[in-house]
Design an enzyme around this catalytic site. Structure first.
Site, PDB file in Angstrom:
ATOM      1  N   TYR A 137     -12.107  -1.561  12.544  1.00 28.26           N
ATOM      2  CA  TYR A 137     -10.744  -1.064  12.386  1.00 28.26           C
ATOM      3  C   TYR A 137      -9.926  -1.320  13.652  1.00 28.26           C
ATOM      4  CZ  TYR A 137      -7.011   2.183  11.014  1.00 28.26           C
ATOM      5  OH  TYR A 137      -5.800   2.747  10.693  1.00 28.26           O
ATOM      6  N   ASN A 178       1.789  -2.096   5.351  1.00 27.25           N
ATOM      7  CA  ASN A 178       1.124  -0.801   5.486  1.00 27.25           C
ATOM      8  C   ASN A 178      -0.275  -0.787   4.869  1.00 27.25           C
ATOM      9  OD1 ASN A 178       1.119   2.302   5.733  1.00 27.25           O
ATOM     10  ND2 ASN A 178       0.898   2.009   3.522  1.00 27.25           N
ATOM     11  N   GLY A 201       0.811  -1.207   0.000  1.00 28.66           N
ATOM     12  CA  GLY A 201       0.000   0.000   0.000  1.00 28.66           C
ATOM     13  C   GLY A 201       0.842   1.253   0.000  1.00 28.66           C
ATOM     14  N   ALA A 202       1.850   1.285  -0.877  1.00 31.57           N
ATOM     15  CA  ALA A 202       2.871   2.335  -0.794  1.00 31.57           C
ATOM     16  C   ALA A 202       2.715   3.456  -1.806  1.00 31.57           C
ATOM     17  CB  ALA A 202       4.258   1.712  -0.961  1.00 31.57           C
ATOM     18  N   SER A 203       1.654   3.470  -2.582  1.00 39.79           N
ATOM     19  CA  SER A 203       1.583   4.441  -3.667  1.00 39.79           C
ATOM     20  C   SER A 203       1.184   5.843  -3.228  1.00 39.79           C
ATOM     21  CB  SER A 203       0.608   3.949  -4.752  1.00 39.79           C
ATOM     22  OG  SER A 203      -0.705   3.825  -4.224  1.00 39.79           O
ATOM     23  N   ILE A 212      -2.145  11.974  11.976  1.00 39.65           N
ATOM     24  CA  ILE A 212      -1.099  12.340  11.032  1.00 39.65           C
ATOM     25  C   ILE A 212      -1.720  13.191   9.918  1.00 39.65           C
ATOM     26  CG2 ILE A 212       0.695  11.503   9.482  1.00 39.65           C
ATOM     27  CD1 ILE A 212       1.126  10.761  12.443  1.00 39.65           C
ATOM     28  N   LYS A 221      -6.490  -3.595  13.884  1.00 37.87           N
ATOM     29  CA  LYS A 221      -5.204  -3.036  14.298  1.00 37.87           C
ATOM     30  C   LYS A 221      -4.759  -3.578  15.659  1.00 37.87           C
ATOM     31  CE  LYS A 221      -4.547  -0.477  10.660  1.00 37.87           C
ATOM     32  NZ  LYS A 221      -3.422  -0.733   9.726  1.00 37.87           N
ATOM     33  N   ALA A 249     -10.408  -3.656  15.869  1.00 43.97           N
ATOM     34  CA  ALA A 249     -10.142  -5.096  15.960  1.00 43.97           C
ATOM     35  C   ALA A 249      -8.990  -5.497  15.046  1.00 43.97           C
ATOM     36  CB  ALA A 249     -11.402  -5.883  15.598  1.00 43.97           C
TER      37      ALA A 249
END
Length: 247
Positions: A155, A90, A12-14, A188, A159, A157
């Site tokens: 979410y 990620n 998921g780096a784009s 962030i 993480k 659960a």
């Protein structure tokens, strides 16, 4: 920071935090494999940006939540480079709504994209890195996995499960000199935070001791530290990057 390995895969780096992790690690001299599931133009643009700055990058497409695709992607990387030194899990999604309105499908979709993909990556990294007796994995969890949040049962659960799972992988990886750690970002700066109303931003900042949102690079540098030789005696840990919001 120094690195004994030579390459890293970031799922998921784009875009977003994943893209910044790729740029930061490339700046430290690693060859970065930019994984994406859709929108190849974003991945290609990131690759070009890294290479124009003197870094090394490659693009690879697969859905991290699909076992066959993830395994095939890792095989392609090891056949190209001869090894996989580092992995950053990620990739992930959100599908927020109150639990009373959340269907099993809503729950499963987030577990599949976030937790299942992380499991596949960690398991396969353990196989690959076990043969070379070296490697480090960083899983991008979330402050929500530590403290929970209204409307994010699925979410949280996913993480929270990622954090617990990483500790178990750390036990299994240690005899093979493979480390597994987590980073848990708080608020962030992103497109999402940019859309918040001023009064919402003020409310959030009141609860953050450092009184600001973090930058993507704050997360990226934490990831770099956990992958690097500087953290060679750290495994099974959770590094909070949240400005003190949750201690």
């Amino acid at each position: 920071m120094t690195f004994s390995g030579s390459n890293v895969l970031i799922t998921g780096a784009s875009k977003g935090i994943g893209a910044q992790i790729a740029k930061t690690l490339a700046g430290y001299g690693l060859k970065v494999w930019i994984n994406y599931r859709s929108k190849p133009e974003l991945a290609d643009n990131l690759k070009n940006e890294i290479e124009s700055s003197g870094g090394k990058a490659a693009v690879i497409k697969f859905d991290a939540s699909v076992e066959e695709e993830f395994v095939a992607g890792l095989k392609a990387i090891t056949e190209s480079d001869g090894a996989l030194s580092y992995l950053v899990n990620n990739a992930g999604i959100t599908n927020d709504k109150l639990a009373l309105r959340m269907s099993v499908g809503d729950f499963d979709s987030v577990i599949e994209a976030n937790l299942k993909s992380c499991f596949i990556g960690c398991r396969e990294a353990l196989k690959i890195m076990g043969k070379q007796r070296f490697g480090s994995v960083v899983n991008i969890a979330s402050i929500i996995g530590e403290r929970g949040n209204m409307g994010q049962t699925n979410y949280a659960a996913s993480k929270g499960g990622m954090i617990a799972m990483s500790k178990s992988f750390a036990y299994e990886g240690a005899p093979r000199n493979i480390r597994f750690n987590c980073v848990t970002p708080g608020f962030i700066k992103s497109d999402m935070t940019d859309e918040l109303k001023p009064e919402a931003v003020e409310s959030y900042l009141k609860n953050i001791p450092l009184a600001r949102f973090g930058e993507a690079n704050d997360v990226a540098e934490a990831v770099a530290f956990l992958l690097s030789n500087a953290s060679s005696y750290i495994t099974g840990e959770v590094l909070k990057v949240n400005g003190g919001l949750y201690m």
